[in-house]
Design a protein around this motif. Structure first.
Motif, mmCIF file in Angstrom:
data_model
loop_
_atom_site.group_PDB
_atom_site.id
_atom_site.type_symbol
_atom_site.label_atom_id
_atom_site.label_comp_id
_atom_site.label_asym_id
_atom_site.label_seq_id
_atom_site.Cartn_x
_atom_site.Cartn_y
_atom_site.Cartn_z
ATOM 1 N N VAL A 109 58.667 34.151 39.427
ATOM 2 C CA VAL A 109 57.846 33.114 38.810
ATOM 3 C C VAL A 109 56.487 33.008 39.481
ATOM 4 C CG1 VAL A 109 57.658 30.630 38.407
ATOM 5 C CG2 VAL A 109 59.812 31.802 37.957
ATOM 6 N N PHE A 110 56.442 33.071 40.817
ATOM 7 C CA PHE A 110 55.149 32.884 41.490
ATOM 8 C C PHE A 110 54.164 33.985 41.144
ATOM 9 C CE2 PHE A 110 57.552 35.182 44.916
ATOM 10 C CZ PHE A 110 56.701 36.269 45.103
ATOM 11 N N ALA A 111 54.649 35.187 40.837
ATOM 12 C CA ALA A 111 53.752 36.292 40.506
ATOM 13 C C ALA A 111 53.275 36.220 39.059
ATOM 14 C CB ALA A 111 54.450 37.618 40.753
ATOM 15 N N ALA A 112 54.006 35.519 38.207
ATOM 16 C CA ALA A 112 53.606 35.394 36.808
ATOM 17 C C ALA A 112 52.685 34.205 36.585
ATOM 18 C CB ALA A 112 54.847 35.256 35.926
ATOM 19 N N ARG A 113 52.867 33.132 37.369
ATOM 20 C CA ARG A 113 52.117 31.904 37.127
ATOM 21 C C ARG A 113 50.877 31.755 38.008
ATOM 22 N NH1 ARG A 113 57.012 27.504 36.398
ATOM 23 N NH2 ARG A 113 57.947 28.489 34.570
ATOM 24 N N HIS A 114 50.803 32.546 39.078
ATOM 25 C CA HIS A 114 49.689 32.392 39.997
ATOM 26 C C HIS A 114 48.886 33.686 40.109
ATOM 27 C CE1 HIS A 114 50.879 28.423 41.406
ATOM 28 N NE2 HIS A 114 52.124 28.852 41.418
ATOM 29 N N ALA A 115 47.628 33.531 40.467
ATOM 30 C CA ALA A 115 46.741 34.681 40.619
ATOM 31 C C ALA A 115 46.897 35.294 41.999
ATOM 32 C CB ALA A 115 45.294 34.237 40.413
ATOM 33 N N ASN A 116 46.538 36.561 42.104
ATOM 34 C CA ASN A 116 46.556 37.256 43.385
ATOM 35 C C ASN A 116 45.268 36.936 44.136
ATOM 36 O OD1 ASN A 116 46.732 39.031 45.544
ATOM 37 N ND2 ASN A 116 46.233 40.827 44.303
ATOM 38 N N LEU A 117 45.349 36.038 45.103
ATOM 39 C CA LEU A 117 44.162 35.611 45.853
ATOM 40 C C LEU A 117 43.609 36.729 46.712
ATOM 41 C CD1 LEU A 117 45.397 32.093 47.075
ATOM 42 C CD2 LEU A 117 44.312 32.703 44.898
ATOM 43 N N ALA A 118 44.419 37.765 46.958
ATOM 44 C CA ALA A 118 43.983 38.890 47.780
ATOM 45 C C ALA A 118 43.477 40.056 46.932
ATOM 46 C CB ALA A 118 45.133 39.356 48.676
ATOM 47 N N SER A 119 43.105 39.794 45.700
ATOM 48 C CA SER A 119 42.625 40.854 44.818
ATOM 49 C C SER A 119 41.148 41.146 45.048
ATOM 50 C CB SER A 119 42.839 40.462 43.355
ATOM 51 O OG SER A 119 42.220 41.389 42.489
ATOM 52 N N ALA A 120 40.818 42.424 45.038
ATOM 53 C CA ALA A 120 39.410 42.825 45.143
ATOM 54 C C ALA A 120 38.604 42.297 43.958
ATOM 55 C CB ALA A 120 39.311 44.347 45.218
ATOM 56 N N ASP A 121 39.268 42.012 42.838
ATOM 57 C CA ASP A 121 38.574 41.437 41.679
ATOM 58 C C ASP A 121 37.899 40.124 42.023
ATOM 59 O OD1 ASP A 121 39.465 43.546 40.216
ATOM 60 O OD2 ASP A 121 40.851 42.424 38.964
ATOM 61 N N PHE A 122 38.452 39.390 42.980
ATOM 62 C CA PHE A 122 37.894 38.103 43.387
ATOM 63 C C PHE A 122 37.024 38.211 44.628
ATOM 64 C CE2 PHE A 122 42.097 36.476 41.540
ATOM 65 C CZ PHE A 122 41.545 36.294 40.282
ATOM 66 N N GLY A 123 36.839 39.436 45.113
ATOM 67 C CA GLY A 123 36.017 39.627 46.308
ATOM 68 C C GLY A 123 36.799 39.712 47.595
ATOM 69 N N ALA A 124 38.129 39.790 47.523
ATOM 70 C CA ALA A 124 38.927 39.943 48.739
ATOM 71 C C ALA A 124 38.582 41.263 49.409
ATOM 72 C CB ALA A 124 40.418 39.898 48.407
ATOM 73 N N ARG A 125 38.606 41.269 50.737
ATOM 74 C CA ARG A 125 38.284 42.493 51.464
ATOM 75 C C ARG A 125 38.970 42.484 52.823
ATOM 76 N NH1 ARG A 125 34.055 41.556 55.170
ATOM 77 N NH2 ARG A 125 33.147 39.464 54.993
ATOM 78 N N VAL A 126 39.115 43.668 53.374
ATOM 79 C CA VAL A 126 39.669 43.815 54.716
ATOM 80 C C VAL A 126 38.523 43.676 55.706
ATOM 81 C CG1 VAL A 126 40.797 45.381 56.339
ATOM 82 C CG2 VAL A 126 41.585 45.256 53.957
ATOM 83 N N VAL A 127 38.612 42.709 56.603
ATOM 84 C CA VAL A 127 37.523 42.489 57.564
ATOM 85 C C VAL A 127 37.763 43.241 58.865
ATOM 86 C CG1 VAL A 127 36.896 40.272 56.568
ATOM 87 C CG2 VAL A 127 38.586 40.333 58.406
ATOM 88 N N SER A 128 39.007 43.628 59.151
ATOM 89 C CA SER A 128 39.297 44.448 60.325
ATOM 90 C C SER A 128 40.693 45.025 60.187
ATOM 91 C CB SER A 128 39.196 43.629 61.618
ATOM 92 O OG SER A 128 40.209 42.644 61.676
ATOM 93 N N CYS A 129 40.923 46.160 60.848
ATOM 94 C CA CYS A 129 42.264 46.734 60.886
ATOM 95 C C CYS A 129 42.380 47.610 62.123
ATOM 96 C CB CYS A 129 42.591 47.524 59.623
ATOM 97 S SG CYS A 129 41.687 49.053 59.418
ATOM 98 N N SER A 130 43.604 47.798 62.567
ATOM 99 C CA SER A 130 43.839 48.588 63.772
ATOM 100 C C SER A 130 43.596 50.072 63.531
ATOM 101 C CB SER A 130 45.273 48.357 64.257
ATOM 102 O OG SER A 130 46.195 48.690 63.223
ATOM 103 N N ASP A 131 43.854 50.529 62.320
ATOM 104 C CA ASP A 131 43.714 51.953 62.004
ATOM 105 C C ASP A 131 43.881 52.142 60.500
ATOM 106 O OD1 ASP A 131 43.831 54.938 62.915
ATOM 107 O OD2 ASP A 131 45.563 54.697 61.596
ATOM 108 N N ASP A 132 43.130 53.060 59.925
ATOM 109 C CA ASP A 132 43.360 53.445 58.519
ATOM 110 C C ASP A 132 43.005 54.916 58.339
ATOM 111 O OD1 ASP A 132 40.619 53.130 58.743
ATOM 112 O OD2 ASP A 132 40.409 51.862 56.961
ATOM 113 N N PHE A 133 43.597 55.736 59.180
ATOM 114 C CA PHE A 133 43.267 57.154 59.235
ATOM 115 C C PHE A 133 43.537 57.869 57.915
ATOM 116 C CE2 PHE A 133 44.141 61.606 60.153
ATOM 117 C CZ PHE A 133 43.064 61.971 60.950
#
Length: 349
Positions: A22-46
């Motif tokens: 239900v939560f995935a059908a009724r609510h938006a993905n706040l972590a979507s790049a469509d809304f400007g979400a971005r990764v500000v730091s990470c330990s590694d992404d080789f």
């Protein structure tokens, strides 16, 4: 991640989710790049850039596609950790808000998925990113993961957050990371005399319930901008029995409605024949009780004939004077698709 015995360049889509929670059908993905979400730091992404896991599209596997670091992956993937510890990525949410549930998706990661993950959260005021002294709280304790799977995980914390930190133990790949929730809107800072789009997702508008959503996700009706294609909206199956389809939207703030838009962008052979809107001011109740009550709400907008691929605007005498309202029910006769629903009003004091 074994390469399938298929021609080079073959694109393999992730398995579809037939019954999202239900939560995935009724609510938006706040972590979507469509809304400007971005990764500000990470330990590694080789092997795979961390920002890839924030894309709104489902992940894919492309047979035989390699880059300078090895097999190209549609997601975040770290190198093999040899010195202890674990990997992490800090995500700035596109829309700050209350997280209702997570999806840690390991689609296509089979021999290189992380065995476990946890999620922390924090709130940073003024648009800042978390520093070394950030007050992180545990949103999700360490949870076991499996390969090639969606992991839908409900969250019960009612505090708003601006950032999430995804920890994977010890390393590996995540195709998509989604945080479904309710956006936060500071109405106290808004001009009470202005006309506001109170149904907007960014203003706290949310989907309460709906009759059917076979071809589309209802929350996209309250997204910003016009729909980009026919999949960017709410669409029901073809109705083969009597009745009609409907969707209930809770407004971000009680308001006196002055303008309505029903946009059928990209819906050409499948737009509704007619629409109407019922509305009410609801002081309390559950989503289930509101759904039941909505059958008897008065009409805010009487039945209106619609056209394909068109923005329909209603105002003045077309909108009935119901006073301040908090919820609307969009009715489609008998079925079809609507790209966007917008309700503008002046805030109830």
């Amino acid at each position: 991640m074994a390469a399938p015995n298929l021609p080079v360049g073959t694109v393999i889509n992730a398995a579809p989710v037939t019954e999202p929670p239900v939560f995935a059908a009724r609510h938006a993905n706040l972590a979507s790049a469509d809304f400007g979400a971005r990764v500000v730091s990470c330990s590694d992404d080789f092997f795979g850039e961390a920002d890839r896991m924030l894309q709104s599209s489902e992940s894919v596997f492309i047979v035989g596609k390699f880059d300078d670091h090895g097999k190209w992956v549609d997601g975040w993937e770290t190198k093999r950790r040899r010195q202890g510890g674990h990997d992490h990525a800090v995500v700035r949410l596109g829309l700050p808000g209350v997280v209702k549930g997570l999806d840690i998706d390991t689609s296509h990661f089979t021999g290189n998925y992380p065995p476990a993950a946890s999620v922390q959260a924090c709130y940073c005021a003024g648009g800042a990113d978390p520093g070394a002294d950030a007050d992180w709280v545990e949103l999700l304790p360490a949870t076991s993961l499996s390969g090639g799977s969606h992991h839908f995980l409900p969250i019960s914390d009612e505090r708003p957050f601006t950032h999430l930190r995804l920890n994977i133990y010890p390393d590996g790949g995540v195709a998509r990371f989604r945080a479904y929730g309710q956006p936060l809107c500071d109405w106290a800072a808004k001009d009470p005399d202005a006309l506001h789009e109170v149904s907007a997702l960014a203003a706290g508008g949310r989907i309460v319930s709906y009759s059917d959503a076979h071809f589309g996700v209802p929350f996209r009706m309250v997204m910003p901008g016009r729909g980009v294609n026919m999949g960017d909206g709410w669409e029901t199956r073809r109705r083969r029995d009597p009745g009609y389809d409907w969707c209930i939207v809770e407004l971000g703030h009680a308001a006196v409605v002055e303008k309505i838009e029903v946009d059928t962008a990209h819906f050409k052979g499948n737009y509704p024949d007619r629409v109407s809107i019922q509305a009410a001011r609801v002081e309390q109740g559950t989503d289930q009780s509101i759904t039941t009550q909505a059958m008897f709400w008065p009409e805010l907008l009487g039945e209106q004939k619609t056209e394909m691929d068109k923005q329909h605007f209603y105002s003045g005498d077309q909108i009935r004077a119901l006073g301040p309202i908090t919820h609307v029910r969009l009715n489609m006769f008998p079925d079809g698709g609507v790209s966007r629903l917008r309700i503008w009003g002046r805030l109830a004091r």
